[in-house]
Enzyme design. Sequence first.
Site, PDB file in Angstrom:
ATOM      1  N   HIS A  14      -7.479 -23.052   6.383  1.00 15.50           N
ATOM      2  CA  HIS A  14      -8.528 -22.405   5.417  1.00 15.50           C
ATOM      3  C   HIS A  14      -8.108 -22.805   3.915  1.00 15.50           C
ATOM      4  CE1 HIS A  14      -9.270 -18.746   8.406  1.00 15.50           C
ATOM      5  NE2 HIS A  14     -10.457 -19.646   8.584  1.00 15.50           N
ATOM      6  N   LYS A  24     -17.587  -7.767  14.612  1.00 18.89           N
ATOM      7  CA  LYS A  24     -16.528  -8.640  15.173  1.00 18.89           C
ATOM      8  C   LYS A  24     -15.077  -7.729  15.340  1.00 18.89           C
ATOM      9  CE  LYS A  24     -16.717 -13.587  14.208  1.00 18.89           C
ATOM     10  NZ  LYS A  24     -16.215 -14.772  13.471  1.00 18.89           N
ATOM     11  N   ARG A  82     -13.288 -28.715  12.405  1.00 15.87           N
ATOM     12  CA  ARG A  82     -11.994 -28.831  12.903  1.00 15.87           C
ATOM     13  C   ARG A  82     -12.346 -30.108  14.006  1.00 15.87           C
ATOM     14  NH1 ARG A  82     -10.659 -22.884  13.462  1.00 15.87           N
ATOM     15  NH2 ARG A  82     -12.793 -22.913  13.636  1.00 15.87           N
ATOM     16  N   SER A 142      -7.629 -18.519  13.287  1.00 20.06           N
ATOM     17  CA  SER A 142      -7.035 -17.332  13.037  1.00 20.06           C
ATOM     18  C   SER A 142      -6.844 -16.692  14.406  1.00 20.06           C
ATOM     19  CB  SER A 142      -8.190 -16.526  12.475  1.00 20.06           C
ATOM     20  OG  SER A 142      -8.379 -17.003  11.098  1.00 20.06           O
TER      21      SER A 142
HETATM   22  P1  ADP Z   1     -12.016 -19.086  12.336  1.00 22.79           P
HETATM   23  O1  ADP Z   1     -13.163 -20.009  12.818  1.00 22.79           O
HETATM   24  O2  ADP Z   1     -10.846 -19.579  12.480  1.00 22.79           O
HETATM   25  O3  ADP Z   1     -12.478 -17.634  12.555  1.00 22.79           O
HETATM   26  P2  ADP Z   1     -13.622 -18.431   9.694  1.00 22.79           P
HETATM   27  O4  ADP Z   1     -14.668 -17.916  10.432  1.00 22.79           O
HETATM   28  O5  ADP Z   1     -12.547 -17.747   8.935  1.00 22.79           O
HETATM   29  O6  ADP Z   1     -12.337 -19.152  10.991  1.00 22.79           O
HETATM   30  O7  ADP Z   1     -13.904 -19.847   9.458  1.00 22.79           O
HETATM   31  C1  ADP Z   1     -14.683 -20.351   8.127  1.00 22.79           C
HETATM   32  C2  ADP Z   1     -14.643 -21.614   7.941  1.00 22.79           C
HETATM   33  O8  ADP Z   1     -13.266 -22.268   7.759  1.00 22.79           O
HETATM   34  C3  ADP Z   1     -15.108 -22.398   8.780  1.00 22.79           C
HETATM   35  O9  ADP Z   1     -16.045 -23.495   8.054  1.00 22.79           O
HETATM   36  C4  ADP Z   1     -14.126 -23.084   9.718  1.00 22.79           C
HETATM   37  O10 ADP Z   1     -14.891 -24.369  10.359  1.00 22.79           O
HETATM   38  C5  ADP Z   1     -13.219 -23.149   8.554  1.00 22.79           C
HETATM   39  N1  ADP Z   1     -11.767 -23.356   9.101  1.00 22.79           N
HETATM   40  C6  ADP Z   1     -11.268 -22.497  10.077  1.00 22.79           C
HETATM   41  N2  ADP Z   1      -9.931 -22.981  10.649  1.00 22.79           N
HETATM   42  C7  ADP Z   1      -9.931 -24.167   9.845  1.00 22.79           C
HETATM   43  C8  ADP Z   1      -8.996 -25.243   9.877  1.00 22.79           C
HETATM   44  N3  ADP Z   1      -7.868 -24.975  10.652  1.00 22.79           N
HETATM   45  N4  ADP Z   1      -9.066 -26.415   9.026  1.00 22.79           N
HETATM   46  C9  ADP Z   1     -10.145 -26.545   8.670  1.00 22.79           C
HETATM   47  N5  ADP Z   1     -11.109 -25.456   8.629  1.00 22.79           N
HETATM   48  C10 ADP Z   1     -10.964 -24.512   9.098  1.00 22.79           C
END
Ligand code: ADP
Length: 160
Positions: free
Chosen positions: A18, A42, A91, A129
């Site tokens: 992130h 969630k 990703r 996460s």
């Molecule tokens: P997760 O998908 O890990 O639960 P979030 O809902 O917080 O995370 O994701 C928010 C944004 O961050 C999404 O666009 C997701 O694709 C991006 N994201 C999550 N992990 C990564 C990563 N390792 N590299 C790049 N972008 C990421």
Amino acid sequence: MGLKAVCPGSFDPITNGHLDIVERAAQLFPGVVVAVLENPSKRPLFSLEERVNLIRAAVKHLKNVEVECFSGLLIDFTRRIGSNLIVKGLRAISDFEIEFQMALNNKRMAPEVETIFMMTKNEYSFLSSSMVKEIIQFGGDVRGLVPPGVEAALKQKYGL
Ligand code: ADP
């Protein structure tokens, strides 16, 4: 545009994947707002306040980055802060389908809001996460995957 880019997510907790996207967005746009989704359904590990505080600590070095929370539709939040730009990370292929769906639905509801995607860094392409929570819970090492403050907070949560 001269505006703020919105980087949304649940960030439960923020990872280096992130953070990499936020840092890169902060170099491209005048301002970035990290938008933390309050989504009680969630059942997050970290409360909204904890997630916001962990992100604030992780982005302290980025002067043009703010952290805010929102509930409801992302486009409503985006409009409310006067932005028309959403920046998301992509990703592996698995992200594509859901992100495509969300971007198109948002486009239908708010044609003036653009969603752009940045490819993840190679080393973070399998980082999420939920993976981090899974690894640390069973005694695995998450150094390099999350900011130091997040590692400490995870250890505290799991009593490690
Ligand atoms: P997760 O998908 O890990 O639960 P979030 O809902 O917080 O995370 O994701 C928010 C944004 O961050 C999404 O666009 C997701 O694709 C991006 N994201 C999550 N992990 C990564 C990563 N390792 N590299 C790049 N972008 C990421």
